[in-house]
Design a protein around this motif. Structure first.
Motif, PDB file in Angstrom:
ATOM      1  N   TYR A 138      10.411   5.914 -37.645  1.00  0.00           N
ATOM      2  CA  TYR A 138      10.394   5.455 -35.800  1.00  0.00           C
ATOM      3  C   TYR A 138       9.547   5.609 -34.629  1.00  0.00           C
ATOM      4  O   TYR A 138       8.735   4.341 -34.006  1.00  0.00           O
ATOM      5  CB  TYR A 138      11.820   6.320 -35.644  1.00  0.00           C
ATOM      6  N   ALA A 139       8.855   6.872 -35.087  1.00  0.00           N
ATOM      7  CA  ALA A 139       7.109   7.265 -34.516  1.00  0.00           C
ATOM      8  C   ALA A 139       6.053   5.373 -34.801  1.00  0.00           C
ATOM      9  O   ALA A 139       5.607   5.146 -34.353  1.00  0.00           O
ATOM     10  CB  ALA A 139       6.664   7.711 -35.219  1.00  0.00           C
ATOM     11  N   ASN A 140       6.507   5.149 -36.021  1.00  0.00           N
ATOM     12  CA  ASN A 140       5.423   3.665 -36.157  1.00  0.00           C
ATOM     13  C   ASN A 140       5.820   2.978 -35.992  1.00  0.00           C
ATOM     14  O   ASN A 140       4.914   1.661 -35.479  1.00  0.00           O
ATOM     15  CB  ASN A 140       5.422   3.684 -38.099  1.00  0.00           C
ATOM     16  N   ALA A 141       7.609   2.858 -36.048  1.00  0.00           N
ATOM     17  CA  ALA A 141       7.217   1.552 -35.028  1.00  0.00           C
ATOM     18  C   ALA A 141       7.378   1.680 -33.460  1.00  0.00           C
ATOM     19  O   ALA A 141       6.852   0.495 -33.494  1.00  0.00           O
ATOM     20  CB  ALA A 141       8.965   1.212 -35.647  1.00  0.00           C
ATOM     21  N   GLU A 142       7.490   2.489 -32.368  1.00  0.00           N
ATOM     22  CA  GLU A 142       6.733   2.552 -31.618  1.00  0.00           C
ATOM     23  C   GLU A 142       4.957   2.634 -31.430  1.00  0.00           C
ATOM     24  O   GLU A 142       5.324   1.016 -30.792  1.00  0.00           O
ATOM     25  CB  GLU A 142       6.822   3.317 -30.374  1.00  0.00           C
ATOM     26  N   PHE A 143       4.389   2.683 -32.297  1.00  0.00           N
ATOM     27  CA  PHE A 143       2.891   2.597 -32.117  1.00  0.00           C
ATOM     28  C   PHE A 143       3.197   1.121 -32.317  1.00  0.00           C
ATOM     29  O   PHE A 143       2.241  -0.259 -32.447  1.00  0.00           O
ATOM     30  CB  PHE A 143       2.448   2.883 -32.968  1.00  0.00           C
ATOM     31  N   LEU A 144       3.539   0.289 -34.048  1.00  0.00           N
ATOM     32  CA  LEU A 144       3.859  -1.329 -33.864  1.00  0.00           C
ATOM     33  C   LEU A 144       4.088  -1.633 -32.432  1.00  0.00           C
ATOM     34  O   LEU A 144       3.437  -2.619 -32.260  1.00  0.00           O
ATOM     35  CB  LEU A 144       4.480  -1.550 -35.033  1.00  0.00           C
ATOM     36  N   ALA A 145       4.845  -1.660 -31.605  1.00  0.00           N
ATOM     37  CA  ALA A 145       5.031  -2.305 -30.147  1.00  0.00           C
ATOM     38  C   ALA A 145       4.436  -2.284 -28.990  1.00  0.00           C
ATOM     39  O   ALA A 145       4.081  -3.490 -28.384  1.00  0.00           O
ATOM     40  CB  ALA A 145       6.577  -1.466 -29.643  1.00  0.00           C
ATOM     41  N   ASN A 146       2.819  -1.470 -29.775  1.00  0.00           N
ATOM     42  CA  ASN A 146       1.874  -2.063 -28.793  1.00  0.00           C
ATOM     43  C   ASN A 146       0.955  -2.905 -28.729  1.00  0.00           C
ATOM     44  O   ASN A 146       0.978  -2.835 -30.040  1.00  0.00           O
ATOM     45  CB  ASN A 146       1.346  -0.503 -28.531  1.00  0.00           C
ATOM     46  N   SER A 147       0.984  -3.889 -27.762  1.00  0.00           N
ATOM     47  CA  SER A 147      -0.044  -5.069 -28.741  1.00  0.00           C
ATOM     48  C   SER A 147      -1.334  -4.800 -29.098  1.00  0.00           C
ATOM     49  O   SER A 147      -2.208  -5.498 -29.288  1.00  0.00           O
ATOM     50  CB  SER A 147       0.573  -6.315 -27.978  1.00  0.00           C
TER      51      SER A 147
END
Length: 584
Positions: free
Chosen positions: A373-382
């Motif tokens: 979940y945490a890494n997915a949130e970071f991936l959402a940042n373009s």
């Protein structure tokens, strides 16, 4: 069973009694025989002392005979020989001899065959050197005991030596019979290992002379030997040591066991009859006990065996004595209580296992899901650079891989039975694939994975399951060394042992805590891990056992911990290549 036990007990007691009686009587017989032999030797000594005293007295009297002195003064050998024969007949001795003052043999007379003059001359010279005592000598296969005295004329400074007189008796069959009759034993006289007289039959004399025990050559006491198929107890004493003119002289006494063995045989037959009667009585008692006790107890045994197999429906019959019926009723009550307790225990264990598994799984799943979940949130940042996105994606991939491994372990462990797909596999290729898989795992970063030269064998295994077991051992080792201060290394070794193929995973970790060693291969057991449900070693154990081998902790000290998987020799298809490699 009770009947057989009582019969065995009766027979065993009879056999023990027979052995004890036999040993006791044998000791008594041996002691009696030894005592008889000591009496035989004492009898001979008594006879010998009497004859020695008589010889000394007679030789002293003869040396004082004036008529015999007068003959010796003639110094004529013919006169001495003719006149000396009359004195020999009057003395009644077996041996009589006259010698000159210089020790020259003038005449000798003996009962039986004529002795060689040279032998008599040598014996007389030794005898005159020990006046006042007797001596033994042998000549021409005959044995004599003699005493010698000197003839003198005048007294003081005017005393003149006229010669010597010697008399003696033969140690022959007659003397041997006297000693033999005193103690009912066989007696022989031997000179330098050769029998010269005795009561032993001629055939047995040759057997005694050729015996390896050599009682004819050296003193022995209480020696058991067999002559002519009969057991004897032999003792021997040395009557005279070897001299320059003759060999050592031995007296041998042999006492037969035959009479005592006949008594022992009769006693054995009597005890055997008593033992058979005792056994029959035991059988009768056992049959009576079997009707009243054994059969009801056998019914209880059948019920106990059924209960041990988990059969709670088997009911025990109530028959036999009142005490046995009460025992049957108590057993039925216990059976009902055990059935109820087992059902409750199974339910409790099922709930406890489910709760333990759910607790462990929920913790580990949260760990993986939190990372994803945490890494997915970071991936959402373009605005994150591409390199960082790749790292975040790798972490998400590792989390998914960890969850997949956890679920796979749960599925494998949850199977009620493990079905193997056995195929010929190269051991080198199997270990290379496993090592490559473990090197790509995040927990293996920074760990020096050392794969020792693998035996070039072909084995028949389930390649997927065996790789899973080795993978779990290697992963556990990598996770263990990551928590220690030592240089982090993990080594994989293969070897052939008497029980078969061994694959060992060794690491430099801190070792297995003593608190969990006893339950190490049970499910949900782990310590010090940040993730995992504790199924790795349990799966290794199940996979190895399914292949006919086992998994065990071989060594565990700080800096050196080793887990080993063994496979039976039947799983090795090509061992010749390994042997050839060793020869090279």
């Amino acid at each position: 069973m009770l009947l057989l036990s009582l019969m065995t007990l009766a027979l065993a007691m009879t056999a023990i009694f027979l052995v004890m009686v036999r040993i006791t009587i044998q000791r008594q017989v041996r002691g009696d025989l030894a005592l008889d032999m000591r009496h035989s030797l004492q009898t001979f000594h008594n006879l010998q002392e009497q004859r020695q005293r008589l010889l000394l007295r007679e030789s002293s009297l003869l040396s004082n005979q004036s008529s015999l002195k007068a003959i010796m003064t003639t110094s004529d050998p013919r006169t001495i020989s003719d006149s000396g024969a009359e004195f020999w007949r009057l003395s009644g001795n077996d041996f009589f001899a006259l010698m000159s003052p210089e020790g020259k043999l003038e005449a000798h007379y003996e009962q039986g065959s004529v002795l060689t003059t040279e032998n008599v001359q040598a014996a007389m010279r030794e005898s005159i050197n020990s006046p006042g005592s007797t001596s033994l000598f042998t000549s021409d296969g005959r044995l004599f005991e003699i005493s010698s005295r000197s003839f003198t004329f005048g007294s003081g400074e005017q005393m003149t030596g006229l010669g010597y007189v010697a008399i003696g008796y033969a140690l022959d069959e007659k003397i041997a019979r006297e000693v033999s009759e005193a103690a009912a034993a066989e007696v022989v006289f031997a000179v330098n290992g050769t029998i010269v007289a005795g009561t032993l039959p001629q055939a047995l004399r040759h057997e005694l002379a050729s015996s390896r025990d050599k009682p004819l050559n050296e003193p022995v006491e209480g020696l058991e030997m067999r002559l002519g198929g009969v057991r004897y107890l032999a003792s021997s004493i040395q009557l005279q040591a070897a001299t320059p003119t003759g060999g050592a002289i031995q007296l041998v006494v042999l006492k037969s066991f035959s009479e005592e063995e006949q008594i022992l045989a009769r006693l054995n037959r009597l005890v055997t009859v008593l033992g058979i009667l005792a056994a029959l009585l035991g059988v009768a008692m056992a049959a009576f006990i079997a009707r009243s006790v054994t059969r009801p107890l056998e019914s209880l045994v059948v019920g106990t065996r059924a209960l041990s197999r988990g059969d709670f429906t088997h009911k025990v019959r109530e028959d036999g004595a009142e005490e046995v019926r009460e025992l049957s009723r108590a057993f039925d009550r216990m059976r009902g209580l055990m059935q109820k307790a087992q059902q409750e225990l199974l339910a409790a264990e099922r709930m406890a296992t489910i709760g333990q598994m759910a607790s462990s799984i929920s913790h580990d799943l949260r760990h993986y899901l939190s990372a994803i979940y945490a890494n997915a949130e970071f991936l959402a940042n373009s605005q994150i650079p591409a390199a960082e996105r790749e790292e975040l994606f790798a972490d998400i991939k590792a989390g998914v891989q960890g969850m997949t491994e956890m679920l796979d372990s749960l599925l494998v462990f949850g199977r009620t039975g493990m079905s193997l797909q056995l195929h010929p596999e190269s051991l080198v290729a199997l270990i290379d694939r496993t090592a490559a898989a473990i090197r790509s795992h995040p927990d293996a970063r920074g760990v020096d994975l050392r794969v020792q030269p693998v035996l070039p064998l072909k084995i028949e295994v389930d390649e997927k399951e065996l790789r899973r077991a080795l993978y779990n051992l290697l992963l556990n080792a990598c996770q263990a060394v990551s928590r220690c201060e030592y240089p982090a290394w993990v080594a994989l070794e293969t070897s052939l042992r008497p029980q078969g193929l061994s694959i060992t995973v060794r690491d430099s970790g801190p070792g297995v805590p003593s608190a969990i060693r006893a339950s190490l291969f049970q499910p949900f057991v782990s310590e010090g891990k940040q993730s995992g449900v504790g199924l790795g070693l349990a799966l290794c154990k199940r996979i190895a056992e399914a292949h006919g081998g086992r998994t065990f902790l071989e060594d565990s000290v700080s800096g050196n911990t080793a887990f080993t998987i063994t496979l039976p020799r039947e799983s090795i298809l090509e061992e010749a290549s390994h042997q050839a490699a060793e020869r090279r």
